[in-house]
Motif scaffolding. Structure first.
Motif, PDB file in Angstrom:
ATOM      1  N   UNK A   1       0.453  -1.058  -0.162  1.00  0.00           N
ATOM      2  CA  UNK A   1      -0.326   0.082  -0.335  1.00  0.00           C
ATOM      3  C   UNK A   1       0.332   0.971  -0.651  1.00  0.00           C
ATOM      4  N   UNK A   2       0.357   2.318  -0.458  1.00  0.00           N
ATOM      5  CA  UNK A   2       1.349   3.920  -0.751  1.00  0.00           C
ATOM      6  C   UNK A   2       1.318   4.464   0.682  1.00  0.00           C
ATOM      7  N   UNK A   3       0.382   4.128   1.445  1.00  0.00           N
ATOM      8  CA  UNK A   3       0.047   3.899   2.582  1.00  0.00           C
ATOM      9  C   UNK A   3      -0.717   5.557   2.673  1.00  0.00           C
ATOM     10  N   UNK A   4      -1.616   5.379   4.440  1.00  0.00           N
ATOM     11  CA  UNK A   4      -2.497   6.350   4.779  1.00  0.00           C
ATOM     12  C   UNK A   4      -1.951   8.270   4.241  1.00  0.00           C
ATOM     13  N   UNK A   5      -0.039   8.692   4.698  1.00  0.00           N
ATOM     14  CA  UNK A   5       0.123   9.769   4.474  1.00  0.00           C
ATOM     15  C   UNK A   5       0.862  10.102   2.933  1.00  0.00           C
TER      16      UNK A   5
ATOM     17  N   UNK B   1       7.234   5.861   2.415  1.00  0.00           N
ATOM     18  CA  UNK B   1       7.085   4.850   2.984  1.00  0.00           C
ATOM     19  C   UNK B   1       6.451   3.964   2.514  1.00  0.00           C
ATOM     20  N   UNK B   2       6.395   2.734   1.623  1.00  0.00           N
ATOM     21  CA  UNK B   2       5.199   1.782   1.078  1.00  0.00           C
ATOM     22  C   UNK B   2       4.963   1.039   2.757  1.00  0.00           C
ATOM     23  N   UNK B   3       3.958   0.414   2.951  1.00  0.00           N
ATOM     24  CA  UNK B   3       3.196   0.085   4.129  1.00  0.00           C
ATOM     25  C   UNK B   3       2.445  -1.330   3.606  1.00  0.00           C
ATOM     26  N   UNK B   4       2.408  -2.549   4.800  1.00  0.00           N
ATOM     27  CA  UNK B   4       1.840  -3.339   4.090  1.00  0.00           C
ATOM     28  C   UNK B   4       0.181  -3.305   4.781  1.00  0.00           C
TER      29      UNK B   4
END
Length: 122
Positions: free
Chosen positions: A46-50, A54-57
């Motif tokens: 996931x691209x991330x919330x903000x 930093x990509x996230x899972x």
């Protein structure tokens, strides 16, 4: 084709060049979808919330921050594709030195010689 000539229709290429020159055509996408975790297929990249790099899972969903596009040249674009020429897409990069992957504007990543080319095997 005869009707098109008779009506003096313009080509789609003409339209892109003359009516919508800001559109950035993307011709080399060979795969797209979600990139799932092989240990838990309910978790996706996931691209991330903000806004950040930093990509996230995150739990898999249908939202565009989880869109991943693999290009013929080996880049992974993550998030929504930007269809305008002067705006950059986010490329998944490997900063090296054992650090976690980051998301960087693709043109900046290429200019700074970051590792943006992946050998993807579906």
């Amino acid at each position: 084709m005869a009707l098109r000539e008779k009506l003096k229709c313009k080509t789609f290429d003409w339209y892109l060049k003359n009516v919508y020159p800001a559109l950035k055509p993307i011709h080399n996408i060979v795969a797209y979808g979600r990139m799932k975790n092989s240990l838990d297929e309910n978790v996706c990249l996931d691209q991330g919330p903000t806004a950040g790099n930093t990509p996230i899972m995150y739990f898999c969903n249908i939202n565009s921050p989880q869109n991943v596009y693999y290009h013929l040249t080996g880049e992974f674009y993550v998030g929504s594709l930007i269809s305008e020429k002067d705006v950059d897409d986010s490329c998944l990069t490997d900063p090296g030195f054992g650090e976690k992957p980051t998301l960087e504007p693709c043109s900046k990543a290429a200019k700074n010689r970051l590792h943006i080319y992946w050998d993807f095997k579906p």
